[in-house]
Design a protein around this motif. Structure first.
Motif, PDB file in Angstrom:
ATOM      1  N   UNK A  87       0.798  -1.226   0.000  1.00  0.00           N
ATOM      2  CA  UNK A  87       0.000   0.000   0.000  1.00  0.00           C
ATOM      3  C   UNK A  87       0.833   1.280   0.000  1.00  0.00           C
ATOM      4  N   UNK A  88       2.071   1.228   0.474  1.00  0.00           N
ATOM      5  CA  UNK A  88       2.788   2.466   0.765  1.00  0.00           C
ATOM      6  C   UNK A  88       4.064   2.718  -0.023  1.00  0.00           C
ATOM      7  N   UNK A  89       4.659   1.699  -0.596  1.00  0.00           N
ATOM      8  CA  UNK A  89       5.979   1.882  -1.207  1.00  0.00           C
ATOM      9  C   UNK A  89       5.855   1.931  -2.723  1.00  0.00           C
ATOM     10  N   UNK A  90       6.519   2.919  -3.318  1.00  0.00           N
ATOM     11  CA  UNK A  90       6.540   3.072  -4.779  1.00  0.00           C
ATOM     12  C   UNK A  90       7.978   3.129  -5.258  1.00  0.00           C
ATOM     13  N   UNK A  91       8.163   2.821  -6.511  1.00  0.00           N
ATOM     14  CA  UNK A  91       9.505   2.807  -7.091  1.00  0.00           C
ATOM     15  C   UNK A  91      10.100   4.211  -7.139  1.00  0.00           C
ATOM     16  N   UNK A  92      11.351   4.360  -6.682  1.00  0.00           N
ATOM     17  CA  UNK A  92      11.996   5.658  -6.769  1.00  0.00           C
ATOM     18  C   UNK A  92      12.637   5.909  -8.141  1.00  0.00           C
ATOM     19  N   UNK A 145       5.476  -1.905  -4.485  1.00  0.00           N
ATOM     20  CA  UNK A 145       5.929  -2.209  -3.133  1.00  0.00           C
ATOM     21  C   UNK A 145       5.846  -3.682  -2.788  1.00  0.00           C
ATOM     22  N   UNK A 146       4.769  -4.350  -3.203  1.00  0.00           N
ATOM     23  CA  UNK A 146       4.636  -5.777  -2.877  1.00  0.00           C
ATOM     24  C   UNK A 146       5.653  -6.618  -3.643  1.00  0.00           C
ATOM     25  N   UNK A 147       5.925  -6.247  -4.892  1.00  0.00           N
ATOM     26  CA  UNK A 147       6.927  -6.972  -5.675  1.00  0.00           C
ATOM     27  C   UNK A 147       8.303  -6.795  -5.033  1.00  0.00           C
ATOM     28  N   UNK A 148       8.626  -5.560  -4.679  1.00  0.00           N
ATOM     29  CA  UNK A 148       9.919  -5.283  -4.050  1.00  0.00           C
ATOM     30  C   UNK A 148      10.052  -6.042  -2.731  1.00  0.00           C
ATOM     31  N   UNK A 149       8.995  -6.062  -1.950  1.00  0.00           N
ATOM     32  CA  UNK A 149       9.008  -6.760  -0.662  1.00  0.00           C
ATOM     33  C   UNK A 149       9.258  -8.258  -0.858  1.00  0.00           C
ATOM     34  N   UNK A 150       8.638  -8.849  -1.849  1.00  0.00           N
ATOM     35  CA  UNK A 150       8.830 -10.277  -2.113  1.00  0.00           C
ATOM     36  C   UNK A 150      10.254 -10.541  -2.606  1.00  0.00           C
ATOM     37  N   UNK A 151      10.810  -9.662  -3.413  1.00  0.00           N
ATOM     38  CA  UNK A 151      12.201  -9.826  -3.838  1.00  0.00           C
ATOM     39  C   UNK A 151      13.130  -9.743  -2.620  1.00  0.00           C
ATOM     40  N   UNK A 152      12.844  -8.836  -1.718  1.00  0.00           N
ATOM     41  CA  UNK A 152      13.686  -8.658  -0.528  1.00  0.00           C
ATOM     42  C   UNK A 152      13.584  -9.835   0.437  1.00  0.00           C
ATOM     43  N   UNK A 153      12.370 -10.272   0.746  1.00  0.00           N
ATOM     44  CA  UNK A 153      12.176 -11.259   1.808  1.00  0.00           C
ATOM     45  C   UNK A 153      11.741 -12.634   1.317  1.00  0.00           C
ATOM     46  N   UNK A 154      11.229 -12.706   0.092  1.00  0.00           N
ATOM     47  CA  UNK A 154      10.658 -13.965  -0.370  1.00  0.00           C
ATOM     48  C   UNK A 154       9.222 -14.094   0.117  1.00  0.00           C
ATOM     49  N   UNK A 155       8.524 -15.074  -0.433  1.00  0.00           N
ATOM     50  CA  UNK A 155       7.129 -15.303  -0.010  1.00  0.00           C
ATOM     51  C   UNK A 155       6.749 -16.708  -0.451  1.00  0.00           C
ATOM     52  N   UNK A 156       6.098 -17.430   0.428  1.00  0.00           N
ATOM     53  CA  UNK A 156       5.700 -18.817   0.176  1.00  0.00           C
ATOM     54  C   UNK A 156       6.926 -19.638  -0.244  1.00  0.00           C
ATOM     55  N   UNK A 157       6.909 -20.252  -1.420  1.00  0.00           N
ATOM     56  CA  UNK A 157       8.056 -21.064  -1.852  1.00  0.00           C
ATOM     57  C   UNK A 157       9.208 -20.238  -2.414  1.00  0.00           C
ATOM     58  N   UNK A 158       8.937 -19.001  -2.768  1.00  0.00           N
ATOM     59  CA  UNK A 158       9.996 -18.165  -3.345  1.00  0.00           C
ATOM     60  C   UNK A 158      10.893 -17.636  -2.227  1.00  0.00           C
ATOM     61  N   UNK A 159      12.188 -17.838  -2.393  1.00  0.00           N
ATOM     62  CA  UNK A 159      13.145 -17.326  -1.424  1.00  0.00           C
ATOM     63  C   UNK A 159      13.534 -15.889  -1.733  1.00  0.00           C
ATOM     64  N   UNK A 160      14.234 -15.288  -0.821  1.00  0.00           N
ATOM     65  CA  UNK A 160      14.710 -13.915  -0.996  1.00  0.00           C
ATOM     66  C   UNK A 160      15.757 -13.853  -2.101  1.00  0.00           C
TER      67      UNK A 160
END
Length: 187
Positions: A87-92, A145-160
């Motif tokens: 909801x809050x993060x946008x690409x710089x 923001x959600x894409x960046x967050x998943x790249x940073x931390x991973x989600x479900x089976x996808x790792x960071x």
């Protein structure tokens, strides 16, 4: 044969006596002076060095400063953090051809093997049934923001993937993923 054995024994004994001479093993000249290069300081395994009495503080940036080699992303790896990022993060980065081309290049290296070249979730690993359930970008409610967050931390089976991509490269991949998503939706 006896003579050869005796000569070998005599030569071996002579070499042992000569090589054990104490004056030969001491250095006459020491180029580095009395430095740790020749006389290293022994440390106990896992002991706390005297130079860092409060821990290895030299490995982190000084308090109040920002490291030039590392971007700060302190959004926690949690569902709340994911929703906040969404909801809050946008690409710089500016959306331009240079960033999209670099994002496409990096996506081909790190992402396409699972997510597919078109972002349809049909990468080589999915087609060979190594991973199942890789999402199609068209069906996902995702933002920068959600894409960046998943790249940073991973989600479900996808790792960071934060260690493979620096901050700018992550945002370039985000821009390219958004482009793939819009292409899938428009088709």
């Amino acid at each position: 044969m006896k003579i050869v054995s005796k000569i070998t024994l005599i030569l071996f004994s002579t070499m042992m006596i000569v090589s054990c001479n104490e004056t030969k093993t001491t250095r006459k000249v020491q180029y580095m002076g009395d430095t740790d290069m020749y006389n290293s300081v022994p440390y106990d395994t896992y002991s706390q060095p005297e130079a860092f009495p409060e821990g290895f503080v030299a490995l982190t940036p000084v308090e109040g400063t920002v490291s030039r080699s590392r971007a700060i992303y302190d959004v926690p790896n949690s569902e709340e953090g994911y929703l906040f990022a969404k909801d809050s993060i946008n690409s710089p980065l500016e959306l331009n051809e240079k960033n999209l081309d670099q994002g496409k290049y990096l996506y081909g290296i790190y992402c396409a093997v699972c997510h597919g070249d078109k972002g349809d979730g049909q990468g080589a690993l999915v087609k060979n049934e190594k991973f199942l359930g890789v999402p199609n970008y068209k069906d996902r409610d995702i933002t920068d923001g959600s894409i960046y967050h998943v790249i940073m931390h991973g989600r479900n089976l996808m790792g960071s993937h934060s260690s493979q991509l620096n901050d700018t490269e992550r945002w370039q991949v985000v821009q390219y993923v958004e482009k793939l998503r819009s292409d899938l939706i428009s088709n």
